[in-house]
Design a protein around this motif. Structure first.
Motif, mmCIF file in Angstrom:
data_model
loop_
_atom_site.group_PDB
_atom_site.id
_atom_site.type_symbol
_atom_site.label_atom_id
_atom_site.label_comp_id
_atom_site.label_asym_id
_atom_site.label_seq_id
_atom_site.Cartn_x
_atom_site.Cartn_y
_atom_site.Cartn_z
ATOM 1 N N PHE A 169 0.844 -1.182 0.000
ATOM 2 C CA PHE A 169 0.000 0.000 0.000
ATOM 3 C C PHE A 169 0.889 1.245 0.000
ATOM 4 O O PHE A 169 1.828 1.354 0.787
ATOM 5 N N VAL A 170 0.572 2.175 -0.885
ATOM 6 C CA VAL A 170 1.257 3.461 -0.939
ATOM 7 C C VAL A 170 0.173 4.531 -0.827
ATOM 8 O O VAL A 170 -0.579 4.766 -1.778
ATOM 9 N N LEU A 171 0.086 5.141 0.355
ATOM 10 C CA LEU A 171 -0.969 6.112 0.634
ATOM 11 C C LEU A 171 -0.317 7.460 0.906
ATOM 12 O O LEU A 171 0.381 7.642 1.903
ATOM 13 N N GLU A 172 -0.560 8.399 0.002
ATOM 14 C CA GLU A 172 0.167 9.672 -0.017
ATOM 15 C C GLU A 172 -0.637 10.772 0.647
ATOM 16 O O GLU A 172 -1.878 10.763 0.615
ATOM 17 N N GLY A 173 0.072 11.754 1.198
ATOM 18 C CA GLY A 173 -0.578 12.886 1.836
ATOM 19 C C GLY A 173 -0.396 14.204 1.122
ATOM 20 O O GLY A 173 -0.755 15.255 1.662
ATOM 21 N N HIS A 174 0.144 14.185 -0.114
ATOM 22 C CA HIS A 174 0.416 15.450 -0.816
ATOM 23 C C HIS A 174 0.003 15.386 -2.285
ATOM 24 O O HIS A 174 0.555 16.117 -3.097
ATOM 25 N N GLU A 175 -0.967 14.571 -2.623
ATOM 26 C CA GLU A 175 -1.281 14.375 -4.027
ATOM 27 C C GLU A 175 -1.918 15.601 -4.669
ATOM 28 O O GLU A 175 -1.595 15.962 -5.807
ATOM 29 N N GLU A 176 -2.823 16.262 -3.971
ATOM 30 C CA GLU A 176 -3.615 17.302 -4.609
ATOM 31 C C GLU A 176 -2.797 18.508 -5.047
ATOM 32 O O GLU A 176 -3.114 19.144 -6.056
ATOM 33 N N PHE A 177 -1.765 18.847 -4.316
ATOM 34 C CA PHE A 177 -0.965 20.021 -4.661
ATOM 35 C C PHE A 177 0.472 19.663 -5.016
ATOM 36 O O PHE A 177 1.296 20.546 -5.264
ATOM 37 N N GLY A 178 0.787 18.362 -5.056
ATOM 38 C CA GLY A 178 2.105 17.927 -5.478
ATOM 39 C C GLY A 178 3.154 18.096 -4.401
ATOM 40 O O GLY A 178 3.019 18.899 -3.479
ATOM 41 N N SER A 179 4.197 17.307 -4.500
ATOM 42 C CA SER A 179 5.315 17.391 -3.567
ATOM 43 C C SER A 179 6.492 16.638 -4.162
ATOM 44 O O SER A 179 6.414 16.072 -5.261
ATOM 45 N N VAL A 180 7.572 16.590 -3.400
ATOM 46 C CA VAL A 180 8.759 15.873 -3.860
ATOM 47 C C VAL A 180 8.508 14.370 -3.940
ATOM 48 O O VAL A 180 9.322 13.642 -4.525
ATOM 49 N N PHE A 181 7.388 13.895 -3.395
ATOM 50 C CA PHE A 181 7.128 12.462 -3.482
ATOM 51 C C PHE A 181 7.044 11.997 -4.932
ATOM 52 O O PHE A 181 7.405 10.856 -5.254
ATOM 53 N N GLU A 182 6.565 12.854 -5.823
ATOM 54 C CA GLU A 182 6.441 12.467 -7.230
ATOM 55 C C GLU A 182 7.786 12.092 -7.847
ATOM 56 O O GLU A 182 7.837 11.378 -8.848
ATOM 57 N N GLU A 183 8.877 12.581 -7.248
ATOM 58 C CA GLU A 183 10.200 12.263 -7.766
ATOM 59 C C GLU A 183 10.758 10.969 -7.189
ATOM 60 O O GLU A 183 11.736 10.418 -7.721
ATOM 61 N N HIS A 184 10.163 10.489 -6.097
ATOM 62 C CA HIS A 184 10.764 9.367 -5.385
ATOM 63 C C HIS A 184 10.731 8.048 -6.151
ATOM 64 O O HIS A 184 11.693 7.271 -6.066
ATOM 65 N N PRO A 185 9.651 7.719 -6.882
ATOM 66 C CA PRO A 185 9.673 6.444 -7.608
ATOM 67 C C PRO A 185 10.873 6.280 -8.527
ATOM 68 O O PRO A 185 11.463 5.188 -8.604
#
Length: 453
Positions: A152-168
């Protein structure tokens, strides 16, 4: 190893779980977990803690937290091992929400979810807290021992974007899977199971006209001095024909052959005023999903409340170009820029720049996970699964694709085209939630039983 659950057992179990799942959606949606500047961090962290609690209650024993620089709340990474040799399925959604907007437009307070006979109304119920409940509900059906290995990958910053998008891309093995389910979408309409197979790309193009060293009095100079705003408007008007169809060459467009809205449905969803026609030509799907669209999202001009009697010396507009899912966004942006550079309204040369670009994606539809998803949705809804696309983009889908190109990307969820996500009175239909639980549990079973190539 736990024996596979039958269709009947899954359906009965999902129905029995519904009161607790609705309660979970309500508890999650009471939390104003907005992850952007100007909003407090405490609600976001509260939502994160509740998500972890729900995972543990569903039988998850291994939970990690990924907190990167610039993130307020962690992304939850939770693993549930399946039988030896079972395929791995990554399940993604998010626990943050967009702000409520103008609360006067809501029929009830946005963060006080209202449960009716067939629905829950409140901010975030459909986007995407229902999908968290669906995931934990499907896992509970298996007593925490699913037929596949789950991450499970449950994110807390999807709506406004964050550095998580770079992590994959930075850590691709963290997201290794045979199939990646992105539960941040839904069906085209209630009762019609739908798999999303395409997301349009997006690119920003800025165009500017400069005509004078400074603004000049319109009474003294208007009529001969070239007005930059008028020139820019003339150039922008050339992008479409008299029917509103885009005429820019080099932009990919194809007919849409999957499930689509009717014109009347689209008019209702878009709230098109009576007597106002839809624009463009060809099938509706190609206009909103498998073809390009240009929208003026910014234009420099005095507001009508404070007009200025002056010939404008410069004018600038920002355009958003939505791109066919399979066309590189930058390529499309350059095509639009080339067209605008060729326009010389009143002999005036335009300055055009291509800005931020994000590619779309067109997912393959013939793999074992896709076929398993088709069977699962058909079982859950009692009707064949259709396919649709989205005119908007979901950046994490492309991030997962770049990190794990061989993994099948499967997009479905508990919302539907009438959920009014991001708008007032966002709603979740309880029947769609129940069927999504059934679909997820059935998908895991079907994929586990599929002989992999």
């Amino acid at each position: 190893m736990t024996a596979p659950l039958s269709d009947e057992a899954i359906a009965a179990g999902a129905a029995e779980l519904m009161p607790s799942l609705v309660d979970q959606v309500v508890r999650l949606s009471r939390i104003p977990s907005v992850a952007t500047t100007g909003f407090p961090a405490e609600p976001l962290l509260e939502a994160h803690a509740l998500v972890v609690d729900e995972l543990r209650a569903a039988g998850v024993e291994h939970v990690e937290e990924l907190l990167l620089d610039g993130m307020t709340a962690p992304t939850v990474l939770a693993d549930v091992p399946g039988p030896p040799g079972a395929p791995t399925v990554l399940m993604y959604t998010h626990y943050d929400v967009v702000p409520a907007g103008d609360e006067a437009l809501w029929s009830s307070p946005p963060f006080e979810p209202q449960v009716g006979a067939d629905r829950v109304v409140g901010r975030g119920v459909a986007d995407s807290k229902a999908n968290i409940a669906a995931m934990t509900g499907a896992l509970r059906l298996y007593g925490g021992k699913p037929p596949v290995t789950l991450r499970f990958v449950l994110e807390g910053h999807e709506e406004f974007g964050s550095v998580f998008e770079e992590h994959p891309q930075q850590s691709p093995q963290t997201y290794a899977a045979d199939a990646i389910v992105i539960a941040d979408v839904g069906s085209v309409r209630p009762g019609q199971p739908t798999l999303t197979i395409g997301l349009r790309g997006s690119v920003t193009v800025t165009v500017e006209a400069r005509t004078l060293a400074s603004d000049k009095h319109s009474g003294q100079f208007g009529g001969a001095a070239p007005d930059a705003r008028t020139a820019l408007v003339r150039a922008l008007a050339s992008l479409h024909d008299e029917h509103g169809a885009l005429v820019v060459p080099g932009l990919r467009r194809e007919p849409w052959t999957g499930t689509a809205y009717t014109d009347d449905e689209f008019r209702e969803l878009a709230e098109v005023l009576p007597g106002v026609p839809l624009v463009g030509d060809g099938d509706l799907g190609s206009r909103i999903w498998s073809g390009p669209a240009v929208t003026i999202i910014g234009f420099d001009a005095p507001p009508t409340s404070a007009p200025l009697n002056a010939v404008a010396s410069s004018a600038k507009a920002v355009l958003n170009l939505r791109v066919h899912p399979a066309q590189p966004a930058l390529e499309a942006g350059e095509a639009l820029a080339a067209y605008l550079r060729a326009q010389t309204p009143f002999g005036i040369t335009l300055d055009v720049t291509v800005g931020e670009a994000g590619n779309g994606i067109l997912t393959p539809t013939g793999g074992p996970a896709f076929r398993a998803a088709e069977r699962a949705l058909a079982t859950a809804w009692g009707a064949p699964a259709g396919t649709m696309a989205l005119g908007g983009s979901i950046p994490i889908v492309m991030a997962f694709h770049e990190a794990q190109p061989a993994a099948e990307k499967i997009l479905f969820g508990a919302s539907d085209g009438y959920s009014n996500m991001h708008g007032p009175d966002e709603r979740l239909l309880l029947d769609e939630l129940r069927r999504t639980v059934v679909a997820m549990a059935t998908f895991w079973r079907e994929l586990a039983s599929t002989e992999r190539d």
